[in-house]
Write an enzyme that holds these catalytic residues in place. Sequence first.
Site, mmCIF file in Angstrom:
data_model
loop_
_atom_site.group_PDB
_atom_site.id
_atom_site.type_symbol
_atom_site.label_atom_id
_atom_site.label_comp_id
_atom_site.label_asym_id
_atom_site.label_seq_id
_atom_site.Cartn_x
_atom_site.Cartn_y
_atom_site.Cartn_z
ATOM 1 N N ARG A 73 -15.443 -1.048 1.894
ATOM 2 C CA ARG A 73 -15.071 0.112 2.725
ATOM 3 C C ARG A 73 -15.381 1.449 2.075
ATOM 4 N NH1 ARG A 73 -11.428 -1.323 6.741
ATOM 5 N NH2 ARG A 73 -10.112 0.524 6.698
ATOM 6 N N SER A 116 0.824 -1.214 0.000
ATOM 7 C CA SER A 116 0.000 0.000 0.000
ATOM 8 C C SER A 116 0.858 1.263 0.000
ATOM 9 C CB SER A 116 -0.891 0.001 1.249
ATOM 10 O OG SER A 116 -1.468 1.285 1.435
ATOM 11 N N THR A 135 -5.217 2.633 -7.374
ATOM 12 C CA THR A 135 -6.541 2.455 -6.762
ATOM 13 C C THR A 135 -7.419 3.638 -7.153
ATOM 14 O OG1 THR A 135 -5.608 1.175 -4.972
ATOM 15 C CG2 THR A 135 -7.766 2.173 -4.566
ATOM 16 N N LYS A 175 -7.299 -0.682 -9.809
ATOM 17 C CA LYS A 175 -7.972 -1.434 -8.738
ATOM 18 C C LYS A 175 -9.230 -0.686 -8.311
ATOM 19 C CE LYS A 175 -7.195 -3.168 -4.021
ATOM 20 N NZ LYS A 175 -7.864 -2.233 -3.113
ATOM 21 N N TYR A 212 -1.838 5.564 -4.564
ATOM 22 C CA TYR A 212 -2.867 6.599 -4.492
ATOM 23 C C TYR A 212 -2.215 7.843 -5.072
ATOM 24 C CZ TYR A 212 -5.951 4.072 -1.228
ATOM 25 O OH TYR A 212 -6.812 3.183 -0.644
ATOM 26 N N HIS A 272 -13.119 -2.511 -2.591
ATOM 27 C CA HIS A 272 -12.285 -2.046 -1.481
ATOM 28 C C HIS A 272 -12.677 -2.792 -0.190
ATOM 29 C CE1 HIS A 272 -9.447 1.499 -1.270
ATOM 30 N NE2 HIS A 272 -9.429 1.131 0.004
ATOM 31 N N SER A 288 -12.963 -4.896 -7.613
ATOM 32 C CA SER A 288 -12.858 -4.738 -6.155
ATOM 33 C C SER A 288 -13.814 -3.662 -5.692
ATOM 34 C CB SER A 288 -11.418 -4.317 -5.804
ATOM 35 O OG SER A 288 -11.304 -3.967 -4.437
#
Length: 386
Positions: free
Chosen positions: A274, A119, A173, A247, A147, A271, A269
């Site tokens: 979330r 991450s 993402t 993603k 990110y 997440h 996905s």
Amino acid sequence: MPNTPPTALQRVPPHIVSLADHERHAQQHLNANAWAYFAGGAADEITLQANSQAWNQLPLAPRVLRPLAGGHTRIELLGRTWAHPVLLAPIAFQRLAHPDGELASAYAAAALGAGLVLSTQASVALETIAQVVLADPGRGPLWFQLYLQHDRGFTRELVQRAEAAGYEALVLTVDAPTSGVRDRERRAGFHLPPGIRAVNLAGCPPAPTATLSSGESALFDGLLHHAPTWDDVAWLQSITRLPVLLKGILHPQDARQAAALGVAGVICSNHGGRTLDTSPATATVLPRIVQACAGQLPVLVDGGIRRGTDVLKALALGATAVLVGRPALWGLANAGAAGVAHVLRLLRDELEVAMALTGCRTLAEAAQCLDGPGEPLALPTLQQLR
Ligand SMILES: Cc1cc2nc3c(=O)[nH]c(=O)nc-3n(C[C@H](O)[C@H](O)[C@H](O)COP(=O)(O)O)c2cc1C
């Protein structure tokens, strides 16, 4: 954070024999702050629950007397062959679960031949993780999750660091331009304890704060000024030599747009439930994403994968590989690197058993494992039974 192997050789308690056991055990040992952050989803957690339920509801078709000798779980992904189709999903701040954090996950993933997606918000330096993984000849893929930061110069430097460290792909993402409505975290008053932070973002200039006039939205007129768009995907591709995967793809039109931009793959996905609550379970949309990509690029999937049977079902629906999120955290909390390795071992072993019992020697045959609508289980009619 020491740049040394996890030293304390911890044992997994013998009563833990499944990922669900890991979860129960972790809940008893993690503090309420960390538990709320790791276990929670958005709002009413409808999507969080739907993810695993959707895998459960897909029936597998047992097949018998098929030749199984010489079977294996190998897959091809981004031009390379890997031992099996499981990667650790990017999870932020893993030192909340265990002092070794992402370092333990990296040792475990490499030892078990699983992929690792680090991450952007990792609590260990990305270079340290890459060193650990790349030193293991039996490792799986090593990818960096990105990110995009509001400061393009900083993002570019981060990408260059990931390239220099040896990461093999970037996972952008795209489903979280803002956090979801995290009720569970808010109820628990979640906070990052001192000493745990996104170390790879150190030095990132703070986002300029917008002065809002009355009636303006802090979200639309503030934070979302910097939210990435499709143009940023193209920009990212232009500044890196690494393959870029997206993603957080749940809509076939987005999958087609990603394919048209020439991305290297998409990850179906939500997440882990979330971000947008009541968005569909990934198992239910995966076939449409696979269809939209039409074999042009690999589709990976995550969300609620808790059994080897779930992995097999994902591949049967057309995924090339899967990512697991929370279960690795439970293993990490329970026994550090040994715990994450145990989670991965369980999934690999269960996948092999599921393949054997559905008569699949290789994952290329996975599609036959599901009771497709064209081939319903032929149950005898009442008439025939008389
Ligand atoms: C505590 C937590 C932190 C996460 N952090 C990130 C992150 O930093 N970047 C990201 O792309 N996804 C993040 N995710 C989402 C995961 O990568 C993954 O999509 C999700 O956990 C998969 O669902 P599962 O937990 O049911 O396996 C996070 C998920 C959790 C639970």
